[in-house]
Design an enzyme around this catalytic site. Sequence first.
Site, PDB file in Angstrom:
ATOM      1  N   CYS A  74       0.854  -1.183   0.000  1.00  0.00           N
ATOM      2  CA  CYS A  74       0.000   0.000   0.000  1.00  0.00           C
ATOM      3  C   CYS A  74       0.893   1.236   0.000  1.00  0.00           C
ATOM      4  O   CYS A  74       1.727   1.392   0.896  1.00  0.00           O
ATOM      5  CB  CYS A  74      -0.897  -0.010   1.243  1.00  0.00           C
ATOM      6  SG  CYS A  74      -1.941   1.453   1.443  1.00  0.00           S
ATOM      7  N   CYS A 184      -0.754   3.463  -6.615  1.00  0.00           N
ATOM      8  CA  CYS A 184      -1.696   2.915  -5.647  1.00  0.00           C
ATOM      9  C   CYS A 184      -1.926   1.468  -6.050  1.00  0.00           C
ATOM     10  O   CYS A 184      -2.159   1.190  -7.238  1.00  0.00           O
ATOM     11  CB  CYS A 184      -3.015   3.687  -5.652  1.00  0.00           C
ATOM     12  SG  CYS A 184      -4.311   2.926  -4.635  1.00  0.00           S
TER      13      CYS A 184
END
Length: 266
Positions: A74, A184
């Site tokens: 992440c 992302c």
Amino acid sequence: MDREQPVGVIDSGVGGMSVLRWLQEKMPHEHFIFIGDTARTPYGDRPREEIIRFVGEMTAFLERRHIKQLVVACNTITVLGTDIIRDGHDFDVIGMGKGALMIRGVTKNNRVGFMATDFTVSTGAHKAEIERVDPGVKVFGQGCPKLVPLIEAEKFGTPEMKAAVREYADMLKTHDVDTVLLSCTHYPFLQKDIEEAFGGGVTVLDPAAMTVGHAYEVLEEKHLLNPAGDGRADVCFTADLERARRLAAHMLDMGRCDFHLIDLKK
């Protein structure tokens, strides 16, 4: 630490499964424990202190499972700094790479964009790292706040999703970028849509490949790679297990995964 201990993987939601896919391909003998915090996703607009607390809960859960390495799948969590995540743990923490080295030999006009959460863009970390590696490159970050909720809601192929992808691609196109990084881990779910929105003149790159390469190298250096056996993944979520399982089918080899709903306090 020994070779048969699992590798932990954490994410704010389902996006990190795009990294887990790379990990399973690169290290087929390893056992992975993936946690997607679907009860509290997205993290991108949360206060820093709250994100740190959530990450601490996931890390503690994995430490109780005796992991030998932690991969942070992440970007929003990674920009907090792996030193904060590591804090007192024996295992190495591998954060998401920013992809700076990937653009060499790819960009022709030295104008590079990256798509990320608003939080990731606001830190300036990706822009600074790419410019440090290659000072001749101009870098343009684009926050994409609509994409993670749409992915988590399984809105693939809908007019709403296509419009959101086109909106953010058009913003980066105004900067004449010829290379775009997916900063992302959710966004590889949409890679084909993103490539289509930019058109043939723009190369779209997923930095997860470099992140996984780094994780492999660290385990190899410490003689912790599992040399044999059929690796599997325990794919764990904090809420909405069936929805997460459906999303996993877009990204993972389901035959190598076992799915669990977990309580991080246990």
